[in-house]
Enzyme design. Structure first.
Site, PDB file in Angstrom:
ATOM      1  N   GLY A  62       2.592   2.401  10.866  1.00  0.00           N
ATOM      2  CA  GLY A  62       3.572   3.480  10.732  1.00  0.00           C
ATOM      3  C   GLY A  62       4.270   3.837  12.026  1.00  0.00           C
ATOM      4  N   GLU A 108      -5.470  -4.648  10.539  1.00  0.00           N
ATOM      5  CA  GLU A 108      -4.437  -3.638  10.743  1.00  0.00           C
ATOM      6  C   GLU A 108      -4.713  -2.882  12.041  1.00  0.00           C
ATOM      7  OE1 GLU A 108      -2.435  -2.528   6.731  1.00  0.00           O
ATOM      8  OE2 GLU A 108      -4.013  -1.090   7.163  1.00  0.00           O
ATOM      9  N   ASN A 163       0.879  -1.172   0.000  1.00  0.00           N
ATOM     10  CA  ASN A 163       0.000   0.000   0.000  1.00  0.00           C
ATOM     11  C   ASN A 163       0.917   1.223   0.000  1.00  0.00           C
ATOM     12  OD1 ASN A 163      -1.742   2.088   0.464  1.00  0.00           O
ATOM     13  ND2 ASN A 163      -2.361   1.443   2.516  1.00  0.00           N
ATOM     14  N   TRP A 164       1.060   1.809  -1.169  1.00  0.00           N
ATOM     15  CA  TRP A 164       2.000   2.938  -1.287  1.00  0.00           C
ATOM     16  C   TRP A 164       1.491   4.196  -0.596  1.00  0.00           C
ATOM     17  CZ3 TRP A 164       4.022   3.024  -7.093  1.00  0.00           C
ATOM     18  CH2 TRP A 164       4.714   1.834  -7.339  1.00  0.00           C
ATOM     19  N   LYS A 165       0.218   4.205  -0.229  1.00  0.00           N
ATOM     20  CA  LYS A 165      -0.392   5.416   0.355  1.00  0.00           C
ATOM     21  C   LYS A 165      -0.128   6.604  -0.580  1.00  0.00           C
ATOM     22  CE  LYS A 165      -0.155   3.269   4.849  1.00  0.00           C
ATOM     23  NZ  LYS A 165      -0.155   3.403   6.290  1.00  0.00           N
ATOM     24  N   GLU A 181      -6.857   4.929   7.855  1.00  0.00           N
ATOM     25  CA  GLU A 181      -6.626   6.350   7.579  1.00  0.00           C
ATOM     26  C   GLU A 181      -7.868   6.968   6.940  1.00  0.00           C
ATOM     27  OE1 GLU A 181      -2.948   5.710   5.477  1.00  0.00           O
ATOM     28  OE2 GLU A 181      -2.042   5.078   7.376  1.00  0.00           O
ATOM     29  N   GLY A 192       2.875  -1.050   4.304  1.00  0.00           N
ATOM     30  CA  GLY A 192       2.943   0.376   4.011  1.00  0.00           C
ATOM     31  C   GLY A 192       4.371   0.796   3.717  1.00  0.00           C
ATOM     32  N   GLY A 193       5.017   1.405   4.694  1.00  0.00           N
ATOM     33  CA  GLY A 193       6.342   2.000   4.491  1.00  0.00           C
ATOM     34  C   GLY A 193       7.346   1.091   3.802  1.00  0.00           C
ATOM     35  N   SER A 205       3.425  -2.043  10.423  1.00  0.00           N
ATOM     36  CA  SER A 205       4.862  -2.140  10.697  1.00  0.00           C
ATOM     37  C   SER A 205       5.457  -3.511  10.363  1.00  0.00           C
ATOM     38  CB  SER A 205       5.172  -1.748  12.145  1.00  0.00           C
ATOM     39  OG  SER A 205       4.845  -0.386  12.371  1.00  0.00           O
ATOM     40  N   HIS A 227      -9.480   1.469   4.838  1.00  0.00           N
ATOM     41  CA  HIS A 227      -8.210   1.649   5.551  1.00  0.00           C
ATOM     42  C   HIS A 227      -8.458   2.574   6.737  1.00  0.00           C
ATOM     43  CE1 HIS A 227      -4.131   2.735   6.539  1.00  0.00           C
ATOM     44  NE2 HIS A 227      -3.761   1.641   5.914  1.00  0.00           N
TER      45      HIS A 227
HETATM   46  P1  13P Z   1       3.071   0.467   7.726  1.00  0.00           P
HETATM   47  O1  13P Z   1       3.563  -0.832   7.130  1.00  0.00           O
HETATM   48  O2  13P Z   1       3.833   1.657   7.253  1.00  0.00           O
HETATM   49  O3  13P Z   1       2.956   0.379   9.222  1.00  0.00           O
HETATM   50  O4  13P Z   1       1.574   0.693   7.180  1.00  0.00           O
HETATM   51  C1  13P Z   1       0.667  -0.345   7.271  1.00  0.00           C
HETATM   52  C2  13P Z   1      -0.533   0.010   6.497  1.00  0.00           C
HETATM   53  O5  13P Z   1      -1.283   0.903   6.850  1.00  0.00           O
HETATM   54  C3  13P Z   1      -0.780  -0.728   5.249  1.00  0.00           C
HETATM   55  O6  13P Z   1      -2.056  -0.488   4.755  1.00  0.00           O
END
Ligand code: 13P
Length: 255
Positions: free
Chosen positions: A177, A171, A16-18, A102, A236-237, A215, A100
């Site tokens: 994050g 999640e 997930n590149w956000k 967010e 994510g990251g 994470s 998600h």
């Molecule tokens: P991180 O891997 O950066 O913690 O993000 C997880 C996430 O929200 C994937 O959708």
């Protein structure tokens, strides 16, 4: 590995590149993923809308699928700024992340809206990756189970006989994050609850993919993916660096 593990539970690792990337940076990242060679899992990247066409072009004829990070619950109409599932399906989108945390937190998305988005995606043959998860305050108040069950229940009821077609991602919000990953045992406990809830709703529960996100890094992925009800990850990251993402995909061999 669970005795029930079937082909359809081949692990899935999704990046997930956000809201990250640029045309040039994406070229490098996608090239890095393509050049990794065969991976022991299904792989997908969910990229920002403007870069879907780039992902579609660069990943054509590769084993890596691509998807969106959201989709509208509506088919079409006066919804400025929204992107519909028919538009995504128009050029071959395979997955759409919905719900998600967010989007739930920053855009006020309700359980029912998330369910409607999942239904809109499925109606066009796009697999929704439905995210559920509790906040730190909810976990500390002992509400983890009731929160994730409530979130999943809305989707199960709305998708009805198609509920078995979705991918679910657990999640925990406090792990996203933050570098604070759920322990494999904590994650497995919630995944087992979710699978039991799915089993009461669909005969496909044992074949469904339940992903963990929050994470996930190259050094903790194998332990997480080794849990019986964790069928891969939503990353994510670490999905923004080809070497890290590929290392996480390789850890799926541990499933
Ligand atoms: P991180 O891997 O950066 O913690 O993000 C997880 C996430 O929200 C994937 O959708």
């Amino acid at each position: 590995m669970s005795a029930q593990l079937s082909d359809s539970r081949r692990p899935l690792v999704v990046g997930n590149w956000k809201m990250h990337g640029s045309h040039a940076a994406n070229e490098q990242l996608l090239e890095g993923l393509k050049s990794a060679g065969p991976l022991p899992c299904e792989v997908a990247v969910c990229v920002p809308f403007p870069y879907l066409a780039q992902a579609a072009e660069r990943l054509a004829r590769s084993a890596i699928a691509w998807g969106a990070q959201d989709c509208s619950a509506h088919e079409q109409g006066a919804f400025t700024g929204e992107v519909s599932a028919p538009m995504l399906a128009d050029f071959g989108c395979r997955y759409a992340i919905v719900g998600h945390s967010e989007r739930r937190a920053l855009h006020g998305e309700s359980d029912q809206l998330v369910a409607d988005k999942a239904k809109a995606a499925l109606a066009k043959g796009i697999t929704p990756i439905v995210c559920v998860g509790e906040t730190l305050a909810q976990r500390e108040a002992g509400e983890t189970e009731s929160v994730v069950k409530r979130q999943l229940s809305a989707v199960i009821h709305t998708l009805a006989h198609c509920a078995g077609e979705m991918v679910v991602a657990y999640e925990p919000v406090w792990a996203i994050g933050t570098g604070r990953t759920a322990t494999p045992e904590q994650a497995q406990a919630v995944h087992a609850l979710l699978r039991a809830q799915l089993a009461a709703a669909t005969p496909r529960a044992a074949q469904m993919k339940l992903l963990y996100g929050g994470s996930v890094k190259p050094d903790n992925a194998a332990q997480l993916f080794g849990q019986p009800d964790i069928d891969g990850g939503l990353i994510g990251g670490a999905s923004l660096k080809a070497a890290d993402f590929v290392a996480i995909c390789r850890a799926a061999a541990n499933h």
